[in-house]
Write a protein that holds these residues in place. Structure first.
Motif, PDB file in Angstrom:
ATOM      1  N   MET A 173      46.832 -44.398  29.601  1.00 19.38           N
ATOM      2  CA  MET A 173      45.527 -44.219  30.224  1.00 19.38           C
ATOM      3  C   MET A 173      44.469 -44.963  29.408  1.00 19.38           C
ATOM      4  N   THR A 174      43.450 -45.493  30.093  1.00 18.05           N
ATOM      5  CA  THR A 174      42.362 -46.077  29.318  1.00 18.05           C
ATOM      6  C   THR A 174      41.244 -45.048  29.233  1.00 18.05           C
ATOM      7  N   HIS A 175      40.583 -45.064  28.101  1.00 17.64           N
ATOM      8  CA  HIS A 175      39.507 -44.100  27.869  1.00 17.64           C
ATOM      9  C   HIS A 175      38.165 -44.795  28.008  1.00 17.64           C
ATOM     10  N   ASP A 176      37.153 -44.039  28.418  1.00 18.38           N
ATOM     11  CA  ASP A 176      35.792 -44.553  28.352  1.00 18.38           C
ATOM     12  C   ASP A 176      35.518 -44.875  26.891  1.00 18.38           C
ATOM     13  N   ALA A 177      34.863 -46.009  26.648  1.00 19.80           N
ATOM     14  CA  ALA A 177      34.676 -46.395  25.244  1.00 19.80           C
ATOM     15  C   ALA A 177      33.320 -47.047  25.032  1.00 19.80           C
ATOM     16  N   ILE A 178      32.871 -46.966  23.786  1.00 15.59           N
ATOM     17  CA  ILE A 178      31.601 -47.570  23.364  1.00 15.59           C
ATOM     18  C   ILE A 178      31.915 -48.631  22.310  1.00 15.59           C
ATOM     19  N   ALA A 179      31.247 -49.781  22.399  1.00 13.98           N
ATOM     20  CA  ALA A 179      31.380 -50.796  21.348  1.00 13.98           C
ATOM     21  C   ALA A 179      30.243 -50.610  20.356  1.00 13.98           C
ATOM     22  N   VAL A 180      30.583 -50.633  19.075  1.00 11.23           N
ATOM     23  CA  VAL A 180      29.549 -50.585  18.040  1.00 11.23           C
ATOM     24  C   VAL A 180      29.541 -51.958  17.362  1.00 11.23           C
ATOM     25  N   VAL A 181      28.460 -52.681  17.538  1.00  7.78           N
ATOM     26  CA  VAL A 181      28.401 -54.026  16.963  1.00  7.78           C
ATOM     27  C   VAL A 181      28.006 -53.907  15.496  1.00  7.78           C
ATOM     28  N   ASP A 182      28.847 -54.469  14.659  1.00 16.84           N
ATOM     29  CA  ASP A 182      28.790 -54.240  13.221  1.00 16.84           C
ATOM     30  C   ASP A 182      27.845 -55.220  12.525  1.00 16.84           C
ATOM     31  N   PHE A 183      26.598 -54.805  12.411  1.00 15.05           N
ATOM     32  CA  PHE A 183      25.659 -55.617  11.630  1.00 15.05           C
ATOM     33  C   PHE A 183      25.591 -55.127  10.193  1.00 15.05           C
ATOM     34  N   GLY A 184      26.266 -54.034   9.902  1.00 15.07           N
ATOM     35  CA  GLY A 184      26.229 -53.489   8.540  1.00 15.07           C
ATOM     36  C   GLY A 184      27.318 -52.455   8.412  1.00 15.07           C
ATOM     37  N   GLY A 185      28.432 -52.827   7.752  1.00 16.32           N
ATOM     38  CA  GLY A 185      29.679 -52.069   7.741  1.00 16.32           C
ATOM     39  C   GLY A 185      29.545 -50.568   7.659  1.00 16.32           C
ATOM     40  N   GLN A 186      28.818 -50.089   6.639  1.00 19.58           N
ATOM     41  CA  GLN A 186      28.782 -48.634   6.449  1.00 19.58           C
ATOM     42  C   GLN A 186      28.173 -47.937   7.654  1.00 19.58           C
ATOM     43  N   GLU A 208      29.634 -61.811  16.476  1.00 20.11           N
ATOM     44  CA  GLU A 208      29.957 -63.112  17.054  1.00 20.11           C
ATOM     45  C   GLU A 208      31.086 -63.027  18.084  1.00 20.11           C
ATOM     46  N   ASP A 209      31.615 -61.832  18.351  1.00 14.86           N
ATOM     47  CA  ASP A 209      32.711 -61.694  19.324  1.00 14.86           C
ATOM     48  C   ASP A 209      32.300 -62.212  20.702  1.00 14.86           C
ATOM     49  N   ALA A 210      33.296 -62.778  21.402  1.00 15.20           N
ATOM     50  CA  ALA A 210      33.027 -63.328  22.741  1.00 15.20           C
ATOM     51  C   ALA A 210      32.653 -62.210  23.717  1.00 15.20           C
ATOM     52  N   THR A 211      31.856 -62.567  24.704  1.00 13.32           N
ATOM     53  CA  THR A 211      31.362 -61.584  25.673  1.00 13.32           C
ATOM     54  C   THR A 211      32.524 -60.859  26.376  1.00 13.32           C
ATOM     55  N   GLU A 212      33.626 -61.580  26.656  1.00 12.63           N
ATOM     56  CA  GLU A 212      34.764 -60.955  27.361  1.00 12.63           C
ATOM     57  C   GLU A 212      35.255 -59.716  26.614  1.00 12.63           C
ATOM     58  N   LEU A 213      35.143 -59.749  25.282  1.00 16.98           N
ATOM     59  CA  LEU A 213      35.656 -58.625  24.501  1.00 16.98           C
ATOM     60  C   LEU A 213      34.838 -57.356  24.707  1.00 16.98           C
ATOM     61  N   PHE A 214      33.672 -57.504  25.331  1.00 21.67           N
ATOM     62  CA  PHE A 214      32.802 -56.345  25.508  1.00 21.67           C
ATOM     63  C   PHE A 214      32.893 -55.731  26.903  1.00 21.67           C
ATOM     64  N   THR A 215      33.665 -56.388  27.783  1.00 27.37           N
ATOM     65  CA  THR A 215      33.560 -55.952  29.182  1.00 27.37           C
ATOM     66  C   THR A 215      34.214 -54.590  29.431  1.00 27.37           C
ATOM     67  N   GLU A 245      34.766 -48.367  19.268  1.00 27.21           N
ATOM     68  CA  GLU A 245      35.433 -49.441  18.544  1.00 27.21           C
ATOM     69  C   GLU A 245      34.397 -50.358  17.921  1.00 27.21           C
ATOM     70  N   ILE A 246      34.729 -50.863  16.731  1.00 30.63           N
ATOM     71  CA  ILE A 246      33.829 -51.778  16.025  1.00 30.63           C
ATOM     72  C   ILE A 246      34.049 -53.187  16.563  1.00 30.63           C
ATOM     73  N   ARG A 247      32.972 -53.862  16.903  1.00 31.87           N
ATOM     74  CA  ARG A 247      33.066 -55.267  17.332  1.00 31.87           C
ATOM     75  C   ARG A 247      32.163 -56.092  16.432  1.00 31.87           C
ATOM     76  N   GLN A 248      32.489 -57.339  16.280  1.00 30.69           N
ATOM     77  CA  GLN A 248      31.694 -58.210  15.420  1.00 30.69           C
ATOM     78  C   GLN A 248      30.601 -58.889  16.233  1.00 30.69           C
ATOM     79  N   LEU A 276      25.430 -60.783  25.288  1.00 28.70           N
ATOM     80  CA  LEU A 276      25.674 -59.348  25.479  1.00 28.70           C
ATOM     81  C   LEU A 276      24.634 -58.733  26.396  1.00 28.70           C
ATOM     82  N   TYR A 277      23.405 -59.253  26.292  1.00 31.45           N
ATOM     83  CA  TYR A 277      22.322 -58.668  27.072  1.00 31.45           C
ATOM     84  C   TYR A 277      22.488 -58.919  28.573  1.00 31.45           C
ATOM     85  N   ASP A 278      23.392 -59.863  28.934  1.00 31.89           N
ATOM     86  CA  ASP A 278      23.641 -60.102  30.367  1.00 31.89           C
ATOM     87  C   ASP A 278      24.581 -59.046  30.955  1.00 31.89           C
ATOM     88  N   LEU A 279      25.225 -58.270  30.100  1.00 33.50           N
ATOM     89  CA  LEU A 279      26.171 -57.263  30.611  1.00 33.50           C
ATOM     90  C   LEU A 279      25.402 -56.094  31.211  1.00 33.50           C
TER      91      LEU A 279
END
Ligand code: XMP
Length: 606
Positions: free
Chosen positions: A1-14, A36-43, A31-34, A69-72
């Protein structure tokens, strides 16, 4: 099953990890995303959080990220740096200035769903240099802060565009000092993004078991089992997935284990029924030969990681274990920190992510059932699948073992800037009736998320615990080039210190093992082992007596997820016992307690 998920863009590790952990506690996958990650990774996400950063300024060079990202069409919430970026992107103004640090009162305006259920004034935590001074079309101010008695107010502390579903907080809701930060995060994740709380440990077990079965097929798994929490939970989970017959455990004594550790680990595995295919190899000669002459921490880590694989492959061959996958108890921060990000140079290499393992991962030859979990979640899972409580709550022990606690040195002194630094540290200490000396060695720390190498300061004299922490805090503030304070437990205050040339040798490891054993026994004897999160004992090749003997540092800390830490006090009686016992070890003539928070120090010394 896939779960609803939130991306946290990592501008500062801690900060990013803290946010992700808090969301996961809501039973929503984060999930932590970088950046510079491509937009597809956020969909796949139902919402995005842009984390804050202690080091990034909206005016800095490093602040570039994927603004597509802001286009999503998903809600986006920014904290601190993320807040300023959102304001800027949508036509607001950000200026360099308006610094706020510490607690502030957030006065709410209107009835934003982000603040549902909260009081009109909320205590929040601020830490920023830049400030938003206006917002673009469609945005509104939903909160401003007032500071202390002065009542000085800072505008645009919280902003929102309900139509665009873009939001920003100048403050940090993820830190505990923001009293209702968890509720604000929950309002975003569950309310605004509409995430269902489906990500439970029970589901995690079911899903992982199924995934492991699919990945492994009819092969076997050969798991490197150190006996620590992660590899033991991984062993149990793998056993549930593929059965005991096809699960081989290899415990390697790499010569960097604690005293009697391997014997205890093998006994625990047997007692726990994980001994169907339990293998043991004493590979200490191989590891020590590979480490001969190495001094740099990163070089040592890489050698240790590579040697593990060499030993593993050799043992698999010799034991006739064919068609196997490599099992590892890797956890989430290890995988993120080695993600090949722009900031990867700031983070240590994990021994389970050296290049040869990366290659095996690319070939699908590695199975890591805990790679999505934080330590606190691994422990929760371990309890659920029946791992004994004592084992679950053992202190974390680094993969490279005592290899990261046995400091090595070329013997070259580092005294740059000492003519200014020595009087400055002495002056700070004198204000509290203590003496202080900057040490001619460099130790690792973190500053604004970057690893830094600066001087420790040795404090001597009598002081209450709180005073020591205060002196240390003052020292970091007032004197540049300092990242740690240690408090002398020896009988006399050293007046000279000199680094000694030293590498990894069996004799030095034996000495460290003894010192570490005395500390661990002491914590248990005084009934405080469980209160302390971790307590590294470090052997530093530095003489303070002119006789070529080494220095021992004990670092008890409180922490939750190792991203930050505060020094833990030890009872005076235990300090006395350790003084007597450790200073009696042949080859040791100095002993100190580390009284440094993280940041600016790290937990380990390397
Ligand atoms: P630091 O020293 O970065 O440590 O504050 C944070 C946590 O990570 C552990 N640690 C390591 N673990 N390999 C590991 O597997 C390493 O090289 C390493 N260095 C630190 C440390 O024990 C603490 O729990």
């Amino acid at each position: 099953m896939t779960h609803d998920a939130i991306a946290v863009v990592d501008f500062g590790g801690q900060y990013a990890h803290l946010i992700a952990t808090k969301i996961r506690r809501l039973r929503v996958l984060a999930e932590i995303r970088q950046p510079e990650d491509a937009t597809e990774l956020f969909t796949r996400y139902k919402g995005i959080i842009l984390s804050g950063s202690p080091s990034l300024s909206a005016f800095g060079q490093d602040s570039a990220y994927n603004t597509a990202l802001y286009d999503l069409d998903v809600p986006i919430l920014g904290f601190c740096f993320g807040h300023q970026e959102i304001a800027k992107h949508y036509g607001g103004t950000v200026v360099h200035g308006g610094r706020e640090w510490g607690p502030a009162d957030l006065q709410l305006i209107g009835d934003s769903p982000l603040f549902a259920g909260l009081a009109p004034v909320e205590r929040v935590f601020m830490s920023h240099f830049d400030s938003v001074t206006s917002v673009g079309p469609g945005f509104e101010e939903i909160g401003y802060t007032t500071l202390g008695a002065s009542g000085q107010s800072h505008r645009f502390a919280a902003i929102a565009s309900p139509a665009l579903r873009r939001y920003g907080f100048q403050f940090h809701p993820e830190v505990d000092d923001t009293v209702h930060g968890d509720e604000m995060i929950a309002n975003f994740v569950r309310g605004i993004c509409g995430c269902a709380p489906s990500w439970t440990m029970e589901r995690y077990v079911e899903e992982r078991v199924e995934q492991v079965r699919q990945q492994v097929g009819d092969q076997s798994v050969f798991l490197l089992a150190s006996g620590g929490v992660d590899s033991t939970v991984a062993a149990r989970l793998l056993g549930m997935a593929i059965g005991a017959d096809r699960l081989h455990l290899l415990h390697v004594d790499n010569g960097l284990m604690r005293k009697d550790e391997s014997r205890a680990v093998l006994e625990a595995f047997r007692a726990f029924g994980l001994d169907r295919n339990l293998h043991f190899v004493d590979a200490s000669d191989t590891f020590l030969a590979a480490l001969a002459g190495a001094v740099e921490p990163e070089q040592k880590r890489t050698i240790i990681g590579n040697t593990f694989i060499e030993v593993f492959e050799r043992e698999a061959r010799q034991r006739g274990i064919a068609h196997h996958l490599l099992g590892q108890g890797t956890i989430y921060p290890d995988t993120i920190e080695t993600g090949g990000t722009k900031r990867a140079d700031t983070i240590k290499t994990h021994h389970n992510r050296v290049p040869v393992i990366e290659q095996m991962i690319a070939q699908g030859r590695v199975v890591e059932p805990l790679a999505d979990l934080y330590k606190v979640e691994v422990r929760e899972l371990g309890e659920k699948i029946g791992i004994p409580h004592d084992l679950i709550w053992r202190h974390p022990f680094p993969g490279p073992g005592l290899g990261v606690r046995l400091l090595c040195s070329t013997g070259i002194e580092r005294r740059d800037g000492f003519d200014v630094m020595q009087p400055a540290v002495a002056a700070v200490a004198a204000r509290y009736g203590l003496t202080a000396m900057a040490l001619p060695i460099k130790s690792v720390g973190v500053k604004a998320d970057l690893r830094s190498y600066e001087h420790p300061v040795l404090l001597s004299g009598d002081a209450a615990w709180d005073t020591l922490l205060e002196v240390a805090g003052q020292m970091f503030k007032d004197v540049s080039g300092i990242n740690r304070c240690i408090w002398n437990l020896g009988l006399v205050a050293p007046t000279t210190a000199r680094p000694l040339p030293a590498t990894v040798t069996r004799a030095r490891l034996e000495l460290l093992r003894e010192a570490d054993h005395l500390v661990m026994e002491g914590l248990r004897r005084h009934g405080i082992y469980a209160d302390i999160w971790q307590c590294p004992t470090v052997l530093v090749p530095m003489e303070v007596d002119g006789r070529g003997q080494e220095f021992v540092i004990v670092r008890p800390i409180h922490s939750e997820r190792a991203m930050t830490a505060t020094p833990a006090p030890l009872p005076a009686a235990l300090c006395d016992e350790l003084r007597a016992q450790i200073l009696a070890l042949p080859g040791v003539s100095g002993l100190a307690l580390d009284v440094t928070t993280k940041p600016p120090g790290t937990i380990e010394w390397e």
